[in-house]
Design a protein around this motif. Structure first.
Motif, PDB file in Angstrom:
ATOM      1  N   UNK A 141     -75.137   1.584  58.522  1.00 13.60           N
ATOM      2  CA  UNK A 141     -74.303   2.147  59.575  1.00 13.60           C
ATOM      3  C   UNK A 141     -74.766   3.524  60.005  1.00 13.60           C
ATOM      4  N   UNK A 151     -75.997  -6.793  58.894  1.00 14.71           N
ATOM      5  CA  UNK A 151     -76.708  -5.598  58.436  1.00 14.71           C
ATOM      6  C   UNK A 151     -78.062  -5.472  59.114  1.00 14.71           C
ATOM      7  N   UNK A 211     -73.033   0.145  49.309  1.00 15.62           N
ATOM      8  CA  UNK A 211     -73.673   1.366  49.786  1.00 15.62           C
ATOM      9  C   UNK A 211     -74.716   1.007  50.843  1.00 15.62           C
ATOM     10  N   UNK A 212     -75.287  -0.167  50.713  1.00 13.04           N
ATOM     11  CA  UNK A 212     -76.223  -0.624  51.739  1.00 13.04           C
ATOM     12  C   UNK A 212     -75.550  -0.668  53.107  1.00 13.04           C
ATOM     13  N   UNK A 213     -74.314  -1.087  53.120  1.00 12.46           N
ATOM     14  CA  UNK A 213     -73.601  -1.154  54.389  1.00 12.46           C
ATOM     15  C   UNK A 213     -73.507   0.240  55.001  1.00 12.46           C
ATOM     16  N   UNK A 214     -73.193   1.207  54.176  1.00 13.24           N
ATOM     17  CA  UNK A 214     -73.086   2.577  54.684  1.00 13.24           C
ATOM     18  C   UNK A 214     -74.411   3.050  55.254  1.00 13.24           C
ATOM     19  N   UNK A 233     -72.835 -11.179  56.324  1.00 13.95           N
ATOM     20  CA  UNK A 233     -72.990  -9.765  56.023  1.00 13.95           C
ATOM     21  C   UNK A 233     -74.445  -9.340  56.179  1.00 13.95           C
ATOM     22  N   UNK A 241     -62.311  -2.184  50.893  1.00 12.95           N
ATOM     23  CA  UNK A 241     -62.350  -0.786  50.478  1.00 12.95           C
ATOM     24  C   UNK A 241     -60.985  -0.137  50.530  1.00 12.95           C
ATOM     25  N   UNK A 259     -67.373  -2.188  63.112  1.00 15.58           N
ATOM     26  CA  UNK A 259     -68.618  -2.739  62.576  1.00 15.58           C
ATOM     27  C   UNK A 259     -69.709  -1.683  62.566  1.00 15.58           C
ATOM     28  N   UNK A 260     -69.726  -0.853  63.583  1.00 19.96           N
ATOM     29  CA  UNK A 260     -70.819   0.115  63.698  1.00 19.96           C
ATOM     30  C   UNK A 260     -70.626   1.318  62.787  1.00 19.96           C
ATOM     31  N   UNK A 261     -69.386   1.771  62.610  1.00 18.85           N
ATOM     32  CA  UNK A 261     -69.176   3.031  61.885  1.00 18.85           C
ATOM     33  C   UNK A 261     -68.209   2.929  60.725  1.00 18.85           C
ATOM     34  N   UNK A 289     -67.902  -7.366  58.637  1.00 18.53           N
ATOM     35  CA  UNK A 289     -67.843  -5.979  58.190  1.00 18.53           C
ATOM     36  C   UNK A 289     -66.416  -5.475  58.142  1.00 18.53           C
TER      37      UNK A 289
END
Lengths: 214, 214, 214, 214
Positions: B116, A185, B110-113, A181, A116, A30-32, A109
């Motif tokens: 993170x 976020x 991309x928001x998720x990225x 989500x 992906x 979730x974090x990375x 997440x």
DNA sequence: TATGAATGAGGTTTCATTCAT
DNA sequence: CATGAATGAAACCTCATTCAT
């Protein structure tokens, strides 16, 4: 020494190891993200050595798959009863409250990662399909329960035919996913947002919804 | 020979390089996430060598930031007018169509990225806030446009006060994210699901929506 | 119940375990070399778990040493009598047949591993020397047996003095190693090649062998 | 700055890097075997960083293949002329001298590795076959040259028909391989051993070879 | 500006070994 | 004796980045 006290210690120990690794993995993913989470970080967070990971999982991707299964199972056995336990008209509020306050953080997440990985890892397709199919079935079950619990004619069934039912199920799942989500976020969701979204979806699908009473 | 003309050509060449790199980056980020996308894969997809990247961007994170800016701008200048050009009740259908058919795969993720990366890259905070603010502002803009385009009393404003407006904005963003996520997970969304979800959110927030007696 | 009988059974069981592990190790070492053979692969091939290995051998290098001893002993007690049992001129053919058809694949290549390990494992020096000495002694034994079995003046001794004897021993060992290496490289050796090589080596070392101008 | 002085510097630099890495690899493979040689040790020996290796070779196995090709080419272009340059009866002595004193150390041990890797790496089969085919062709070439250089009827051709020729070629190759392997294993070979082995192989294959003059 | 050889930190994975059972 | 979970060093390999061209 006491065999009673030590019974199943080996199996229990390993089960705990797996559980702690899965929990740590959920947080790191979730974090990375999947690619950004290192096995070293996961095992360190769980309090184990690097090698403990490979005693329990074949590869990093294997860990993601197992985690997905576990989370989906927990979602079905924990969230579903919690939501259905409330009676209308509190059910929507209860569902919103559960989603925002009790649903495990970061759970959604992991789905993003699966989405992906799908194009470049065709072998994951089956697992992902199983997860989404189960999710849709779960939502459908919620809707059916809502129908049944409604007293007679007081509240019309939220859907009538199969097409309608499918659209409703997809919309409701999208609503839940979107809310989780956003929450994961870091957006501070007020209860109003969740309730509005869920109520809107569950509203009778008259063609003039969105229009006025007219 | 003409320095003016040549300078123009140089600038155009570089602009094209940047554009192609950004396009390739969008696809790779969407497919593999930020950590999972390699600069080699991005430059290869764009038809350049590794060095071209470092002639145009400082670091990989820098590329992500520029990409975010570009995507946000394009969303505002391309998608928004298209959606607003339609009048109700076609606007909702148009928005749904755009989300499901034209929105680049994984674009909003991309928001998720960015979210993170924030903890480990504090210097990105400003950009992330700007993007978040723009996202919310964009949604607000859609809502305002909906208000404005409605002729007079025909369609009541979808929100009245600030609290309501905030809940509505969050709900709409959650709906969009949920729909895109489901789509990227491989679910074959019918247009009905998206329309129902969006219409439901945009519906007047009478307290008795979806529920009360009668 | 009978401790005598049980102790015997225990010892037999362990002996079988050791034997099966050594056989599996021989195959893995031959196939992948010492460094490339994993203990897991060896124990799996033998049908045991990792722990069985460490109940019978101290380290991986220890296993290699024991294996070398066993192979050398088997070579002396099995191959040598078979070769010597035949009388000339069949002995050369018998030796060739054994080398090409019965010698375990890669068996002699264990020598290569031992030679390689020597620099980094000085403690192995004694064992390696013992094996090398035995190899040369074995070859010498073959030559002596050839002398002895020859009836009187019918066949002149293949060597006369110590220098000659040393050259002959080295040449014979080189011939054997070369033949096994070619075989393991996949060359389909005809019996003629082996016989010619061995006969040539064992031929009387007249200075005009090979055809001087008479 | 001087373009003349710097001409081809890039290509030359990389060629030197490859050469040095290949030399270092030959030594490490010979010393520790394929599996036992680490890329770190190879690059350190060559004076480069770990990454330089992967700029020039795809994988460790790829390096082994290239090394095999290089060594075989060098064997054909260096050893062959040296041996053929001498006239009989010195050719045998010259060949022995070259093999024992000038042939690159450890060269043959790479063949041992290839032989071992073949069963578990089927994709190497083609390369190994090419190498052995070339080796046999090379030996055949030596024999042909020996025939040609012999003055007329003075020295009978060492072989007459195809079968004989094949056996002779295989035997000669086995002799060369065996000698180099023994040498690389640390045995202090005297010139007599090599000469005896080679002369014996090249001797006319009368059926009474190995017998006496009757 | 663009190239690509080289760097080296860090990632995933293997594997010899230990030890509680 | 045998099992196999856990350890952790070290292997192979990736990849963001630098720099000479």
């Amino acid at each position: 020494m006491n065999p009673e006290r030590r019974r199943q210690t080996r199996a229990q120990t390993q089960a705990e190891t797996r559980t702690r690794l899965l929990e740590a993995a959920a947080e790191e993913f979730a974090a990375h993200g999947f690619a950004g989470a290192s096995i070293d970080a996961i095992t360190a967070r769980a309090g184990y050595s690097r090698g403990a990971f490979y005693s329990n999982f074949a590869t990093k991707a294997d860990l993601l798959l197992e985690l997905s299964e576990v989370q989906m199972a927990r979602f079905s056995t924990t969230a579903l009863p919690a939501i259905l336990a409330a009676t209308e008209p509190d059910r929507t509020a209860e569902a919103a409250r559960y989603l925002l306050r009790e649903a495990p953080a970061g759970e959604l997440l992991v789905l993003v990662e699966l989405a992906r990985l799908r194009p470049s890892h065709p072998e994951l397709g089956g697992v992902i399909d199983r997860l989404t199919t189960r999710s849709l079935a779960f939502v459908d079950e919620v809707l059916t329960a809502a129908d049944t619990s409604s007293t007679a004619a007081e509240q019309p069934a939220p859907s009538v035919d199969a097409t309608e039912r499918r659209a409703l199920t997809q919309a409701l799942l999208a609503a839940v996913l979107g809310l989780l989500l956003l929450r994961d976020l870091g957006v501070d969701l007020g209860p109003d947002a969740a309730q509005r979204l869920l109520r809107g979806v569950l509203a009778p699908s008259n063609d003039d919804v969105g229009g006025g009473p007219r």
